[in-house]
Design a protein around this motif. Structure first.
Motif, PDB file in Angstrom:
ATOM      1  N   HIS A  86       0.833  -1.200   0.000  1.00 29.31           N
ATOM      2  CA  HIS A  86       0.000   0.000   0.000  1.00 29.31           C
ATOM      3  C   HIS A  86       0.871   1.255   0.000  1.00 29.31           C
ATOM      4  O   HIS A  86       0.356   2.369  -0.080  1.00 29.31           O
ATOM      5  CB  HIS A  86      -0.907   0.038   1.246  1.00 29.31           C
ATOM      6  CG  HIS A  86      -1.917  -1.065   1.275  1.00 29.31           C
ATOM      7  ND1 HIS A  86      -3.030  -1.066   0.470  1.00 29.31           N
ATOM      8  CD2 HIS A  86      -1.988  -2.203   2.006  1.00 29.31           C
ATOM      9  CE1 HIS A  86      -3.754  -2.158   0.715  1.00 29.31           C
ATOM     10  NE2 HIS A  86      -3.129  -2.868   1.634  1.00 29.31           N
ATOM     11  N   VAL A 115      -5.650  -3.516  -7.496  1.00 29.81           N
ATOM     12  CA  VAL A 115      -6.708  -4.459  -7.119  1.00 29.81           C
ATOM     13  C   VAL A 115      -7.753  -3.691  -6.321  1.00 29.81           C
ATOM     14  O   VAL A 115      -7.435  -3.053  -5.322  1.00 29.81           O
ATOM     15  CB  VAL A 115      -6.171  -5.628  -6.274  1.00 29.81           C
ATOM     16  CG1 VAL A 115      -7.310  -6.579  -5.873  1.00 29.81           C
ATOM     17  CG2 VAL A 115      -5.093  -6.378  -7.031  1.00 29.81           C
ATOM     18  N   THR A 116      -9.009  -3.728  -6.785  1.00 31.80           N
ATOM     19  CA  THR A 116     -10.064  -2.999  -6.081  1.00 31.80           C
ATOM     20  C   THR A 116     -11.196  -3.947  -5.758  1.00 31.80           C
ATOM     21  O   THR A 116     -11.352  -5.014  -6.345  1.00 31.80           O
ATOM     22  CB  THR A 116     -10.614  -1.840  -6.944  1.00 31.80           C
ATOM     23  OG1 THR A 116     -11.114  -2.400  -8.177  1.00 31.80           O
ATOM     24  CG2 THR A 116      -9.526  -0.839  -7.253  1.00 31.80           C
ATOM     25  N   MET A 117     -11.997  -3.541  -4.772  1.00 34.04           N
ATOM     26  CA  MET A 117     -13.198  -4.321  -4.396  1.00 34.04           C
ATOM     27  C   MET A 117     -14.432  -3.452  -4.569  1.00 34.04           C
ATOM     28  O   MET A 117     -14.393  -2.269  -4.267  1.00 34.04           O
ATOM     29  CB  MET A 117     -13.100  -4.789  -2.950  1.00 34.04           C
ATOM     30  CG  MET A 117     -11.985  -5.830  -2.717  1.00 34.04           C
ATOM     31  SD  MET A 117     -11.923  -6.374  -1.001  1.00 34.04           S
ATOM     32  CE  MET A 117     -13.477  -7.216  -0.854  1.00 34.04           C
TER      33      MET A 117
END
Length: 202
Positions: A186, A200-202
């Motif tokens: 991060h 990478v995303t949610m």
């Protein structure tokens, strides 16, 4: 018939005697090989440990702006009188003597450190960030001595402050000439030195 049977038994005895002699010779050769391999393993281990220690001390000093660090083979633990008494209060008898031939890899390694301006000798009292720095110093020492083709690191820089994250990123950049890194992070400083970045995303 008796003569034929006696002759067969004699041949069988001669055959088995030869087999026993061969086995005894093989056992002797294997024992000699085991001794030779143990000596070689011990020598190679000590040589590698010395090389890793040199690099570990260098990276430790870099991470902590001084101090010193060393890996050493852990000493075997001897049970005390208190430990020989089980939970029912019964004495379990005399403690077993430590086997002098215990393999070094079974004993493990201990880390001895000295941090500048702090009277600290062990890892127990270090903060999360400081422990991360020690771990990274060990990691870079190992890959300096024996670089792997690729290495996956999962948020190893999460507990580092900005200055130490920059140090970590610089080391990754230097080592990337020999080892391919795949890093989950991060931290912006680590992302900046990446050749390829996957979000990478949610």
């Amino acid at each position: 018939a008796m003569i034929a049977e006696a002759k067969a038994m004699e041949e069988r005895y001669t055959f088995l005697s030869g087999q026993i002699a061969d086995l005894e010779s093989a056992v002797k050769d294997l024992k000699a090989l085991i001794v030779s391999l143990r000596e070689k393993i011990h020598t190679e281990f000590q040589k590698s440990l010395h090389l890793v220690n040199e690099e570990f001390n260098n990276y430790f000093r870099l991470m902590f702006n001084g101090g010193k660090a060393k890996l050493h083979v852990a000493k075997p633990r001897i049970n005390t009188d208190e430990e020989r008494i089980n939970t029912n209060g019964e004495n379990t008898g005399v403690s077993e003597a430590v086997d002098e031939s215990v393999d070094e890899k079974e004993l493990g390694l201990d880390i001895e450190i000295s941090i500048p301006r702090k009277n600290i000798k062990g890892l127990d009292v270090l903060s999360g960030g400081e422990r991360s720095l020690v771990s990274l110093a060990v990691l870079f020492a190992l890959i300096a001595v024996s670089p792997p083709p690729f290495l996956v690191l999962d948020e190893v820089d999460a507990a580092l402050d900005e200055a130490n994250t920059k140090r970590f990123a610089d080391l990754i950049e230097n080592f990337s000439t020999k080892t391919q890194f795949m890093i989950v992070t991060h931290n912006r400083a680590t992302m900046e030195i990446a050749n390829v970045l996957y979000g990478v995303t949610m």
